[in-house]
Structures are given as structure tokens and as C-alpha cells.
Motif scaffolding. Structure first.
Motif, mmCIF file in Angstrom:
data_model
loop_
_atom_site.group_PDB
_atom_site.id
_atom_site.type_symbol
_atom_site.label_atom_id
_atom_site.label_comp_id
_atom_site.label_asym_id
_atom_site.label_seq_id
_atom_site.Cartn_x
_atom_site.Cartn_y
_atom_site.Cartn_z
ATOM 1 N N THR A 13 9.686 55.688 6.315
ATOM 2 C CA THR A 13 10.982 55.103 6.019
ATOM 3 C C THR A 13 11.294 53.995 7.032
ATOM 4 O OG1 THR A 13 12.113 56.780 7.360
ATOM 5 C CG2 THR A 13 11.847 57.246 5.014
ATOM 6 N N VAL A 14 12.158 53.079 6.620
ATOM 7 C CA VAL A 14 12.516 51.929 7.453
ATOM 8 C C VAL A 14 13.942 52.124 7.957
ATOM 9 C CG1 VAL A 14 12.768 49.424 7.528
ATOM 10 C CG2 VAL A 14 11.005 50.465 6.080
ATOM 11 N N PRO A 15 14.130 52.428 9.232
ATOM 12 C CA PRO A 15 15.482 52.630 9.764
ATOM 13 C C PRO A 15 16.268 51.313 9.786
ATOM 14 C CG PRO A 15 13.802 53.543 11.245
ATOM 15 C CD PRO A 15 13.094 52.676 10.257
ATOM 16 N N GLU A 16 17.572 51.420 9.684
ATOM 17 C CA GLU A 16 18.434 50.244 9.765
ATOM 18 C C GLU A 16 18.477 49.761 11.214
ATOM 19 O OE1 GLU A 16 23.032 48.819 8.810
ATOM 20 O OE2 GLU A 16 22.389 50.873 8.404
ATOM 21 N N LEU A 17 18.405 48.449 11.413
ATOM 22 C CA LEU A 17 18.441 47.885 12.758
ATOM 23 C C LEU A 17 19.838 47.421 13.106
ATOM 24 C CD1 LEU A 17 15.232 45.661 13.066
ATOM 25 C CD2 LEU A 17 15.597 47.999 13.867
ATOM 26 N N VAL A 18 20.262 47.733 14.321
ATOM 27 C CA VAL A 18 21.548 47.251 14.838
ATOM 28 C C VAL A 18 21.330 46.770 16.260
ATOM 29 C CG1 VAL A 18 22.968 48.744 13.372
ATOM 30 C CG2 VAL A 18 22.171 49.593 15.600
ATOM 31 N N LEU A 19 22.156 45.809 16.682
ATOM 32 C CA LEU A 19 22.056 45.326 18.047
ATOM 33 C C LEU A 19 22.731 46.292 19.001
ATOM 34 C CD1 LEU A 19 22.686 41.490 17.690
ATOM 35 C CD2 LEU A 19 20.537 42.730 17.914
ATOM 36 N N GLU A 74 16.221 39.535 0.569
ATOM 37 C CA GLU A 74 17.189 38.545 0.085
ATOM 38 C C GLU A 74 17.283 38.519 -1.433
ATOM 39 O OE1 GLU A 74 19.332 36.496 1.784
ATOM 40 O OE2 GLU A 74 18.760 37.700 3.521
ATOM 41 N N LEU A 75 16.181 38.781 -2.134
ATOM 42 C CA LEU A 75 16.182 38.650 -3.587
ATOM 43 C C LEU A 75 16.404 39.965 -4.328
ATOM 44 C CD1 LEU A 75 13.232 36.126 -4.143
ATOM 45 C CD2 LEU A 75 15.690 35.649 -4.154
ATOM 46 N N PHE A 76 15.856 41.070 -3.807
ATOM 47 C CA PHE A 76 15.821 42.288 -4.607
ATOM 48 C C PHE A 76 16.456 43.505 -3.940
ATOM 49 C CE2 PHE A 76 12.045 39.707 -5.598
ATOM 50 C CZ PHE A 76 12.340 39.389 -6.915
ATOM 51 N N GLY A 77 16.513 43.562 -2.638
ATOM 52 C CA GLY A 77 17.057 44.728 -1.956
ATOM 53 C C GLY A 77 16.271 45.044 -0.700
ATOM 54 N N ALA A 78 16.948 45.602 0.275
ATOM 55 C CA ALA A 78 16.317 45.912 1.550
ATOM 56 C C ALA A 78 15.177 46.907 1.372
ATOM 57 C CB ALA A 78 17.352 46.483 2.515
ATOM 58 N N VAL A 79 14.124 46.729 2.172
ATOM 59 C CA VAL A 79 12.994 47.666 2.135
ATOM 60 C C VAL A 79 13.409 48.962 2.828
ATOM 61 C CG1 VAL A 79 10.600 48.054 2.787
ATOM 62 C CG2 VAL A 79 11.361 45.741 2.200
ATOM 63 N N GLU A 80 13.292 50.084 2.106
ATOM 64 C CA GLU A 80 13.692 51.384 2.638
ATOM 65 C C GLU A 80 12.501 52.258 3.041
ATOM 66 O OE1 GLU A 80 18.006 51.957 0.410
ATOM 67 O OE2 GLU A 80 16.241 53.006 -0.397
ATOM 68 N N LEU A 88 12.428 49.735 -2.411
ATOM 69 C CA LEU A 88 13.608 48.939 -2.106
ATOM 70 C C LEU A 88 14.890 49.676 -2.467
ATOM 71 C CD1 LEU A 88 12.450 45.480 -3.545
ATOM 72 C CD2 LEU A 88 11.802 46.588 -1.389
ATOM 73 N N ALA A 89 15.980 49.237 -1.867
ATOM 74 C CA ALA A 89 17.294 49.772 -2.209
ATOM 75 C C ALA A 89 17.534 49.581 -3.709
ATOM 76 C CB ALA A 89 18.374 49.045 -1.401
ATOM 77 N N GLY A 90 18.087 50.598 -4.347
ATOM 78 C CA GLY A 90 18.343 50.524 -5.778
ATOM 79 C C GLY A 90 17.200 51.016 -6.633
ATOM 80 N N GLY A 91 16.128 51.490 -6.003
ATOM 81 C CA GLY A 91 15.040 52.081 -6.762
ATOM 82 C C GLY A 91 13.959 51.119 -7.211
ATOM 83 N N VAL A 92 14.033 49.851 -6.815
ATOM 84 C CA VAL A 92 13.004 48.883 -7.192
ATOM 85 C C VAL A 92 11.728 49.171 -6.402
ATOM 86 C CG1 VAL A 92 12.382 46.435 -7.258
ATOM 87 C CG2 VAL A 92 14.757 47.143 -7.712
ATOM 88 N N ILE A 93 10.583 49.104 -7.072
ATOM 89 C CA ILE A 93 9.286 49.306 -6.423
ATOM 90 C C ILE A 93 8.561 47.969 -6.349
ATOM 91 C CG2 ILE A 93 7.070 50.493 -6.508
ATOM 92 C CD1 ILE A 93 9.432 52.342 -6.035
ATOM 93 N N ALA A 94 8.085 47.615 -5.150
ATOM 94 C CA ALA A 94 7.354 46.369 -4.961
ATOM 95 C C ALA A 94 5.946 46.678 -4.453
ATOM 96 C CB ALA A 94 8.085 45.466 -3.969
ATOM 97 N N GLN A 95 4.974 46.022 -5.027
ATOM 98 C CA GLN A 95 3.586 46.143 -4.581
ATOM 99 C C GLN A 95 3.094 44.758 -4.167
ATOM 100 O OE1 GLN A 95 1.151 48.598 -7.467
ATOM 101 N NE2 GLN A 95 2.961 48.235 -8.713
#
Length: 374
Positions: A368-374, A202-208, A243-250
Motif C-alpha cells: 500500500t502507498v501511505p499518504e505523504l504529509v510535511l 492527476e488524471l485518474f486517481g492517487a495510487v493506493e 488507484l483511488a476509486g477502484g481503477v486498475i492501471a497496468q
């Protein structure tokens, strides 16, 4: 409300949310009316659930879920039970036509979490999953900084969460024993990665992608009866999220750490134009124009107080209890016929990230984290 005899279900959801809303006269609606919640308590222990009902002037309680679900006046089903029994109960509530609001994780497995999302969609009922961290004052301030462009380009996010949970032998543990039993849905990865999923998303970008190491630092603990047991679930996790956009979170998550920070949760965000450090309530910032220029010299004692060089973000927008704030939003949306943004699909993403974190740890691999769809 199923599971309110537990610590979280009772303190945050019943006492500080639903009963607080009731006692304050309800939720203001756009037409000037007020929506007042009337709880029906469900629990397995007759003595516990009846005592809570009597203590708080709640007329309806039962130990039979089917009885509660047959009440046509109840529009919403809430579940704060242990994860291992949640899926079956939620499916029963969906079949009964109830809108659903649940604690996370929504299910033990990703297949189970997606099954709940599909069942709710097919039944036409609205779903909501607790995303309480987004409603914390400190993270609301962080969101305001992002919206205002304070950071420039966000480079990295670093989170530290946790505290020392006593083993239960010489001092009572602050958390229930099932938290340390994998067979009962315990583990800090299952508990906390769902939070990091939505906070980051929600704040920085989806986890990829995720690289994680989950460990059990304390192999033996003592339960509520003082009996020793083997801890089969992880009590600490160390993760890198891309994260999407190249952000790294630890993020470090631990029930085996002693706290040397202002709050139990600390999130630092570094950007090209500024940095921020947010906790549960507070948030401090340092703009690039006010950034000091330290020099590394291990032979000379440091003469700067770096913490004093940060400025507090003001409380421009009062924020109350985060659990209550999300309850009010969900109940208002149910009455107005609106979908909740943090639905069962969002909950499934949290389960997915937890599962991938455990798999990454077991395999020693970046996943990698696949995109989820119903």
C-alpha cells in the motif's frame, strides 16, 4: 541552470525551453509586460559548459555552484544533474534563497525528497518538479476527454512505454551508462515510476497500492568509452497500480523492447461509455455506440481491421513542447508569487512510488502507498 551539459538538460530545458522563450521575446504577463529568462550555466566540465555558452550567446557560466548561487540577480535555480548529487545542490540553492525547479526524481530516497520539501517550505521559496508528460498533446487530449465525461466510469488504464536501448558494444547506446548503475541512481523504476505517479494521480486517481516486478534483462553493457560494465540497475519493470476509486492501471516500462505501436508511449483507457488510446501527440477514441461486436473464433482468420474503427481526437487546442509549457507556467507563477501545483511534495510522491515499486519487486509483495504529509 545546473546540469545542462547532459542530454536532457541541454536539449529539452536549455535549448527547447529557456532559449526558445528568450528568442521568442519572453513570457507574456497579465500586466502586458514580458518575462525574459537570462540563463547562468553551471557545469563540472569547463570545456563543455563554455562551449555551450559560446554557441548560444550566453554571457554567464561557471564551474562553481557557489559562485552562481551568490548572484542576486538569479531568482531561480534549476537542476538536471544525475540524481545522486541533486539533493546537496538543491539544499544549497534553498539556503541561498532561490526558488527551485528540478528534474525528477528529486532525491535518491524518500527521506531526502521530504527533506527538500520541508526545507523549501521553511525557507519560503517556491518549488517545482518537472511533470512534462502532463503537457504532452496526447495526454492533454486525454485530460479533455475525462473532463468532458467521455469515459463514463473509468475501469482500467494500460500503459506501454519503452524502446530498445543498444548495449553499447556493436552500436552506441542511446542512454548514458549511469542509467544502468544502481549505485549512481539508475534504473527504469526510479526513472519512470515518478512519471506514472503524477500521470495517474492527476488524471485518474492517487495510487493506493502497487505490485511490481523489476528486472535486469541485459546484465552487461558498454559505457561511453567502450568499456564493459555490469548493469546493476533494472532495465524493465512490470507493474499493477491500484488507484483511488477502484481503477486498475497496468504499466510496462522497458529499455529492452522493440516498438510495434505508433509512439514510444501508449496509454489505453477503458470506461463504461468509451475507450481511448493516447500517445505523445495523438489520441484515438471509440464510443460505446460505435464499438464493434467481435466474436472469438481461432479457426477463422480475422476479417476486421480493429485499428480503423477508432476516431482521432482533433487538435482543438494547439500544444507545443511540454517542457517549455511547464517552464513558462513555473516562471510566471514565481514572478506572480503563486505556488506551483507540482512542487517538492508532488516530487516526493514519485520517489515514494519508485521506492515501493523496488521493494514490492524484492519482496514479491503487494504494498500500500501511505499518504505523504510535511
Amino acid at each position: 541552470m545546473n546540469g545542462v551539459t547532459g542530454r536532457m538538460g541541454y536539449r529539452q530545458h536549455l535549448l527547447r525551453s529557456i532559449l526558445a522563450i528568450r528568442d521568442d521575446g519572453g513570457i507574456p504577463m497579465p500586466d502586458g509586460d514580458r518575462l525574459v529568462p537570462v540563463p547562468i550555466l553551471v557545469g563540472r566540465d569547463t570545456a563543455k559548459v563554455s562551449a555551450i555558452a559560446a554557441r548560444h550567446d550566453i554571457a554567464s557560466w561557471t564551474t562553481d555552484l557557489d559562485t552562481a548561487l551568490s548572484d542576486d540577480t538569479a531568482e531561480v535555480y534549476f537542476d538536471a544533474q544525475i540524481t545522486s548529487v541533486r539533493e546537496k545542490s538543491v539544499l544549497a540553492a534553498i539556503a541561498a534563497g532561490k526558488h527551485i525547479y528540478v528534474e525528477k526524481p528529486t532525491a535518491d530516497t524518500l527521506d531526502g525528497a521530504l527533506a527538500l520539501a520541508r526545507a523549501a517550505a521553511a525557507a519560503g521559496v517556491r518549488s517545482g518538479v518537472v511533470h512534462d508528460k502532463l503537457f504532452l498533446p496526447g495526454l492533454l487530449k486525454l485530460g479533455r476527454l475525462i473532463e468532458g465525461g467521455f469515459f463514463g466510469r473509468v475501469l482500467s488504464v494500460r500503459g506501454d512505454f519503452g524502446y530498445w536501448v543498444f548495449e553499447g558494444d556493436w552500436q552506441p547506446a542511446q542512454r548514458p551508462s549511469w542509467n544502468y548503475k544502481a549505485e549512481e541512481g539508475g534504473g527504469i523504476v526510479v526513472d519512470m515510476f515518478a512519471h506514472w505517479s503524477y500521470v495517474l494521480g492527476e488524471l485518474f486517481g492517487a495510487v493506493e497500492a502497487v505490485t511490481a516486478r523489476a528486472v535486469t534483462h541485459i546484465p552487461h553493457r558498454w559505457d561511453e568509452k567502450g568499456e564493459a560494465y555490469e548493469a546493476t540497475a533494472d532495465d524493465a519493470a512490470y507493474a499493477i497500480f491500484e488507484l483511488a476509486g477502484g481503477v486498475i492501471a497496468q504499466f510496462n516500462s522497458s529499455w529492452c523492447t522493440r516498438v510495434d505501436r505508433e509512439e514510444l508511449l501508449r496509454i489505453q483507457v477503458d470506461g463504461t461509455h468509451g475507450s481511448a488510446v493516447a500517445g505523445l501527440t495523438g489520441c484515438k477514441v471509440q464510443h460505446r455506440s460505435a464499438t464493434p461486436k467481435p466474436t472469438w473464433n481461432p479457426d477463422v482468420p480475422n476479417g476486421e481491421d480493429f485499428r480503423e474503427q477508432w476516431a482521432e481526437v482533433p487538435d482543438n487546442q494547439p500544444a507545443g513542447n511540454g517542457f517549455r509549457a511547464q517552464w513558462e507556467r513555473f516562471l510566471r507563477e514565481v514572478r506572480l508569487g503563486q505556488d506551483h501545483p507540482f512542487d517538492f511534495l508532488a516530487g516526493a510522491r514519485g520517489v515514494q512510488l519508485a521506492n515501493l515499486g523496488l521493494e514490492s519487486s524484492a519482496r514479491g509483495a503487494r504494498l500500500t502507498v501511505p499518504e505523504l504529509v510535511l
